[in-house]
Design an enzyme around this catalytic site. Structure first.
Site, PDB file in Angstrom:
ATOM      1  N   LYS A 342     -42.396 -48.331 105.834  1.00 48.41           N
ATOM      2  CA  LYS A 342     -40.389 -49.109 105.787  1.00 48.41           C
ATOM      3  C   LYS A 342     -40.257 -50.375 106.875  1.00 48.41           C
ATOM      4  CE  LYS A 342     -38.292 -44.974 105.312  1.00 48.41           C
ATOM      5  NZ  LYS A 342     -37.339 -44.590 104.789  1.00 48.41           N
ATOM      6  N   ARG A 416     -39.304 -35.239  98.412  1.00 44.24           N
ATOM      7  CA  ARG A 416     -39.145 -34.639  96.920  1.00 44.24           C
ATOM      8  C   ARG A 416     -40.400 -33.835  96.772  1.00 44.24           C
ATOM      9  NH1 ARG A 416     -38.058 -39.730  93.267  1.00 44.24           N
ATOM     10  NH2 ARG A 416     -36.656 -40.183  95.871  1.00 44.24           N
TER      11      ARG A 416
END
Length: 563
Positions: A342, A416
């Site tokens: 990020k 996920r």
């Protein structure tokens, strides 16, 4: 790592309950002062009034029209403000109070003033001691649209935060107007969210030594009489405790709340809840050995190992209405993005990427405290998505617990992966499972789809979708449905080398729904019952603080008393 001390709730008879919490400072025996929330009826109304030279505060909360009616009843407003006995408030202080309320010019808002009032030791006008008391109003809108809580509890939380001083005891009186759609639990949650726990602020280089204080809460019915109901009081106390726990965990920095520390929090809660709850966990390389390829890959290079933490609750009394429900929480205690790193700005705040696990832990604790009739299994998928020589990579192919293979094309789509293993565990190993609910701060796209106050939900049946929406409206933990169309969206994950990729090829094609369908694709194929995915990336935070989102939603879904 010094573990955080746990909050304790106690129930005194059937009429009031209190909750206080302190957070231990790592490396120090000093504890933060406790802000106690005390929920109850008329005898609690005087609990927060100090007979010292300090000024007490009373906050009157309700729809604007309800507060207008309250101020027309001098006996009721006098009792709400803590005037002793059944005596009415005198004309001078009443006129000051009314003037403050009338200064709220719009449909909603807040205002405050200072009023000379007799202390609780005074028997009436002209006797005892007169002290200045702060009186504040939080006026809520009279009407709301169909996708909002009937009392607009988000406005309640915001208004309470504006008018409540940071020090001193406070009395909060909520006039419900007799609206049966306004649940006691939702009010307890809204009030709790105004008083966060975690702080590392100092004064003079030492932990700030603010005094302990109490926030005493009373609900009034349509006749402005205190609501004295055991279930209502218990619901407010338990939901407030759960939400403040969840928010504290979200606010705690990752050097303190490691995967190991989070597991210790869960273990301590399991022990405190008693024999009806059992605790188990799978840690580190044991995850890989047992086939949890997603959870292990995400957390394998961090200093503290990944963990699958399992808490199981068996109610003493079970009926034909008892359901078996699995709660699966994303617990990424820090998300760097992994090797899909990020940006500087994008990484700040990623300590909250375990908000789903935190909300479900708070909900589980509250549900057990309220003697839920349902069998519950809580699965916390804990990992730190870090970088290092052992980090999983883009182009790696992972074998999941489901047996399906996943080509990694985004290391920053890690939530996920851990949830896929979690829901497969639930649907494979939990006997007679009726519903599996996963909760996660999963996608930034959720905020675009349903906003900052409504989580996005993906449900495999219309009935479950409606049940979740209704639960959100009752609790104030609002939700709104996402597109459910797995057959139309599955192609987004197409891979030439594995069964699927972990991130979509087209981010403009319902990507929040896609993320939920990815997780759903790892349910055991023999499982044919309910599945609910809750993406709460938006409502998990307000500004830089956690909100404790999810506790009320789950309690309401479980049909807890007071919701």
């Amino acid at each position: 790592m010094t573990s955080h001390s746990h909050r304790q709730a106690s129930f005194f008879g059937s009429r009031h309950a209190s909750f206080s919490s302190t957070a231990s400072l790592p490396g120090s025996a000093t504890e933060r002062p406790a802000t106690s929330l005390i929920f109850g009826a008329d005898e609690v109304a005087d609990a927060a009034v100090a007979d010292t030279g300090t000024c007490s505060t009373t906050v009157l909360v309700g729809k604007k029209s309800t507060l207008t009616t309250l101020l027309g009843d001098t006996a009721a407003v006098g009792k709400a403000l803590g005037v002793g006995g059944e005596g009415e408030i005198e004309e001078t202080p009443l006129s000051i109070v009314k003037a403050a309320f009338e200064s709220i010019g719009g449909k909603s808002g807040s205002a405050s003033t200072f009023v000379p009032m007799p202390t609780s030791g005074a028997s009436g006008a002209g006797s005892g001691t007169i002290a200045m008391q702060k009186v504040a109003f939080v006026a809520l809108p009279d009407t709301v649209t169909r996708n909002n809580h009937p009392l607009s509890v988000h406005s309640l939380t915001d208004g309470l935060g504006r008018v409540t001083p940071s020090k001193g005891d406070v009395r909060v009186v909520v006039a419900t107007g007799g609206d049966e759609a306004v649940t006691a639990g939702s009010i307890g949650l809204a009030i709790a969210k105004a008083f966060p726990l975690y702080s590392r602020k100092t004064k003079g280089g030492k932990p700030r030594d603010d005094a302990d204080r109490s926030i005493a809460v009373t609900l009034l019915d349509g006749s402005f009489q205190p609501i004295d109901d055991e279930d209502a009081v218990a619901a407010m106390a338990a939901s407030a405790e759960g939400a403040r726990l969840a928010a504290r965990l979200v606010d705690t920095p990752p050097e303190e709340l490691t995967t190991t520390a989070f597991a210790a929090e869960a273990a301590a809660i399991a022990e405190a809840l008693g024999d009806s709850v059992t605790y188990d966990e799978i840690v580190g390389d044991d995850l890989f050995d047992k086939g949890y390829g997603g959870l292990h890959a995400v957390g394998r290079c961090a200093v503290e190992p990944p963990r699958l933490v399992m808490l199981t609750y068996e109610p003493e009394t079970q009926t034909d209405e008892t359901e078996t429900i699995a709660l699966v929480g994303k617990g990424i205690i820090y998300d760097t993005g992994g090797l899909s790193l990020k940006s500087k700005a994008g990484m700040c705040g990623m300590k909250g990427d375990m908000g789903g696990a935190a909300g479900l832990l708070g909900a589980f604790s509250a549900a057990v405290s309220l003697n839920s009739p349902h069998k519950l299994t809580l699965l916390l998928c804990l990992a730190e998505n870090s970088i290092g020589p052992q980090a999983f990579r883009n182009d790696d192919i992972l074998t999941m617990l489901s047996g399906k293979t996943v080509e990694v094309n985004n290391c920053d789509a890690e939530g996920r992966l851990v949830l896929a293993d979690g829901v497969n565990h639930a649907t494979r190993h939990i006997k007679d499972l009726d519903c599996v609910i996963d909760m996660a701060t999963l996608t930034g796209a959720q905020l675009i789809a349903t906003g900052k106050k409504h989580a996005g939900i993906l449900a495999n049946s219309v009935d479950l979708e409606r049940r979740a929406v209704d639960a959100g409206l009752r609790s104030g933990d609002l939700v709104f449905p996402l597109l459910y169309a797995p057959e139309l969206l599955k192609s987004e994950f197409k891979s030439d080398f594995a069964d699927m990729k972990n991130s979509v090829k087209d981010r403009s094609n319902a990507q929040t729904s896609c993320a939920g369908h990815f997780i759903e694709d790892h349910l055991d194929p023999n499982y044919k019952k309910g599945y609910l995915h809750v993406d709460m990336a938006g409502p998990a935070n307000k500004g830089e603080r956690g909100t404790g989102y999810g506790v009320g939603l789950i309690l309401s879904l479980l049909g807890a008393k007071g919701f």
